[in-house]
Design an enzyme around this catalytic site. Structure first.
Site, short mmCIF file in Angstrom:
data_model
loop_
_atom_site.label_atom_id
_atom_site.label_comp_id
_atom_site.label_asym_id
_atom_site.label_seq_id
_atom_site.Cartn_x
_atom_site.Cartn_y
_atom_site.Cartn_z
N PRO A 274 0.82 -1.21 0.00
CA PRO A 274 0.00 0.00 0.00
C PRO A 274 0.86 1.26 0.00
O PRO A 274 1.89 1.33 0.67
CB PRO A 274 -0.77 -0.11 1.32
CG PRO A 274 0.16 -0.87 2.22
CD PRO A 274 0.92 -1.82 1.33
N TYR A 317 -3.04 13.97 -14.38
CA TYR A 317 -4.18 13.04 -14.45
C TYR A 317 -5.52 13.76 -14.34
O TYR A 317 -6.54 13.11 -14.07
CB TYR A 317 -4.13 12.02 -13.29
CG TYR A 317 -2.79 11.48 -12.94
CD1 TYR A 317 -2.12 10.58 -13.77
CD2 TYR A 317 -2.15 11.86 -11.75
CE1 TYR A 317 -0.88 10.07 -13.43
CE2 TYR A 317 -0.92 11.35 -11.40
CZ TYR A 317 -0.29 10.46 -12.24
OH TYR A 317 0.94 9.97 -11.90
N CYS A 343 4.57 28.17 -16.47
CA CYS A 343 4.22 28.61 -17.82
C CYS A 343 3.56 27.50 -18.64
O CYS A 343 4.03 27.15 -19.71
CB CYS A 343 5.48 29.07 -18.54
SG CYS A 343 6.72 27.78 -18.58
N1 LLP Z 1 3.16 -1.58 -5.92
C1 LLP Z 1 3.51 -1.31 -7.18
C2 LLP Z 1 4.24 -2.31 -7.95
C3 LLP Z 1 3.18 -0.07 -7.74
O1 LLP Z 1 3.52 0.18 -9.00
C4 LLP Z 1 2.48 0.89 -6.96
C5 LLP Z 1 2.13 2.19 -7.51
C6 LLP Z 1 2.15 0.56 -5.63
C7 LLP Z 1 2.49 -0.70 -5.15
C8 LLP Z 1 1.41 1.50 -4.72
O2 LLP Z 1 0.16 1.78 -5.20
P1 LLP Z 1 -0.88 2.64 -4.32
O3 LLP Z 1 -1.26 1.81 -3.12
O4 LLP Z 1 -0.21 3.89 -3.92
O5 LLP Z 1 -2.00 2.87 -5.23
N2 LLP Z 1 1.53 8.94 -9.43
C9 LLP Z 1 0.22 8.32 -9.47
C10 LLP Z 1 0.22 6.95 -8.83
C11 LLP Z 1 1.20 5.99 -9.45
C12 LLP Z 1 1.20 4.65 -8.79
C13 LLP Z 1 2.29 3.81 -9.33
N3 LLP Z 1 2.42 2.53 -8.71
C14 LLP Z 1 -0.80 9.25 -8.81
O6 LLP Z 1 -0.43 10.34 -8.38
O7 LLP Z 1 -1.98 8.93 -8.75
#
Ligand code: LLP
Length: 413
Positions: A274, A317, A343
């Protein structure tokens, strides 16, 4: 209850008025609530009950050392996505046996380091990567613990940029090939296949795709065990979404039960990665209004000193983040487009928002920025990276100071 709330007319973090922090530290500035991170970590951990599990916090969400150390004191382990994140985890006090290394393009140097350190698992993305890990391990006279990342072709129904579980996405090995690739890996002298892994996306607002990915992994693990390839764990990744706009989000208890239910039969321990769910609601970005100007159509532009270089999510996004004033003094709400100073027209935090008749000098908070906020900052327009503040036990401290122009130029000749 959220850590960020009004105490009388002043917006506060754990009852400390954020205006005081903004005045002392300057803006833009990220503020995090340590009690919120603790509460959320414990809620997820508790929800998984007695099922053998480990929470490998996804460092990519927020890897500021003090935040990472806080998660370590709670019993978290780590999911690192680059050599740099492995180093941050070690620096924060984690041992190699607590670190999982994921990532779609690991370099030879990163793999060499990961194998040498003896990480808990390297989540391999392809047969080619498994072969490279095997060769390094045999050369070093060791066996690398690996898990195979499977692409289950499941639609996370999140933003396309952060959906990772479909066939057309670059991640993992197609499910149809996974069994054979695992059996093959188990026969390599330099590899110890310890698990299978999937991560189908981020900011997922329905439990269904997450549960389906977990049961796909569990079925694969059962098939492998029957073929004489027992695993230690299923790594179901991260992805659980939060409510950015106040609409209902999946319940963490339902999420945990669905994962436990989907994987029970596999008889192996569960790993979660997470990120967002643990830290996003624990953060806010403070900013000052630098200009207000009329806009054709009646609304006005409210220009902040924070920009897409401090919080990229809206630009990248079209992500929604609530924006609230730090002081409520009875001014009437007016319609605003809240923008940054960079900018680019994409440097917009919110269109058609209501704010009390803003004036230059007013302070605002952009909410739920604890994940994928500061970590995605850039120096575009030669803007300095903003400082970060941690609030805990009724006090606050700067955990990352503001960058200076000298910091920025130090690498240049
Ligand atoms: N494990 C892997 C292999 C991942 O690629 C990610 C996130 C996570 C865990 C954690 O996921 P979470 O629980 O945070 O959803 N920059 C984007 C989010 C990119 C997530 C990439 N991978 C945003 O601001 O929404």
């Amino acid at each position: 209850m959220s850590a960020f709330a009004y105490a009388d007319a002043r917006f506060a973090c754990d009852r400390l008025p954020l205006g005081d922090i903004a005045t002392a530290v300057g803006t833009p500035c990220h503020v995090y609530s340590a009690p919120t991170i603790r509460e959320r970590y414990r809620a997820l951990d508790r929800a998984l009950g007695t099922t053998p599990h480990a929470l490998h916090y996804a460092l990519k969400a927020n890897s500021t050392l003090a935040v990472v150390r806080l998660l370590r004191t709670l019993g978290a382990a780590i999911d690192a996505n680059s050599g740099g994140e492995v180093d941050v985890a070690l620096k924060a006090g984690f041992s190699p046996g607590e670190i999982i290394f994921t990532g779609v393009g690991k370099t030879p140097a990163e793999l060499e380091r990961a194998v040498g350190l003896g990480l808990k698992a390297i989540n391999a993305e392809s047969p080619g990567e498994l072969a490279r890990i095997d060769a390094i391990a045999r050369r070093l006279g060791t066996r690398a613990r690996v898990a195979l990342r499977v692409n289950p072709d499941i639609d996370a129904q999140s933003h396309p940029h952060i959906s990772t579980g479909l066939k057309r996405n670059k991640f993992g090995v197609p499910l149809d090939d996974a069994f054979d690739v695992c059996v093959d890996a188990a026969g390599h002298r330099g590899l110890h296949l310890v698990g299978v892994h999937a991560h189908v996306g981020s900011q997922i607002m329905s439990i269904d795709p997450l549960a389906r990915a977990a049961s796909t992994l569990a079925a694969l693990a059962r098939r492998l065990r029957a073929a004489g390839v027992p695993l230690d764990h299923l790594d179901v990744g991260g992805g659980l979404g939060i409510s950015y706009d106040g609409r209902p989000a999946p319940d963490v208890g339902d999420y945990a039960s669905a994962l436990v239910e989907a994987t029970r039969e596999a008889g192996v321990s569960l790993i979660l990665e997470p990120g967002r769910w643990l830290v996003a609601p624990a953060g806010a970005l403070l900013s000052t209004v630098v200009d207000v100007k009329g806009r054709p159509g009646g609304r006005r532009f409210v220009v902040l000193d924070a920009g897409m270089t401090d919080l990229l999510r809206p630009a990248l996004y079209s992500a929604f983040h609530r924006i609230v004033p730090l002081e409520r003094d009875g001014r009437p709400d007016v319609a605003c487009d809240v923008v940054g100073p960079v900018c680019e027209s994409s440097d917009t935090f919110g269109v058609d928002r209501e704010l009390p008749d803003p004036r230059p000098g007013d302070l605002v908070a952009i909410l739920d920025t604890g994940a994928y906020g500061a970590v995605m900052a850039s120096n575009y327009n030669r803007r300095a990276i903003a400082p970060e503040v941690l609030v805990d036990a009724g006090q606050w401290q700067v955990i990352r100071r503001r960058q200076t122009i000298d910091d920025l130029l130090v690498f240049e000749s």
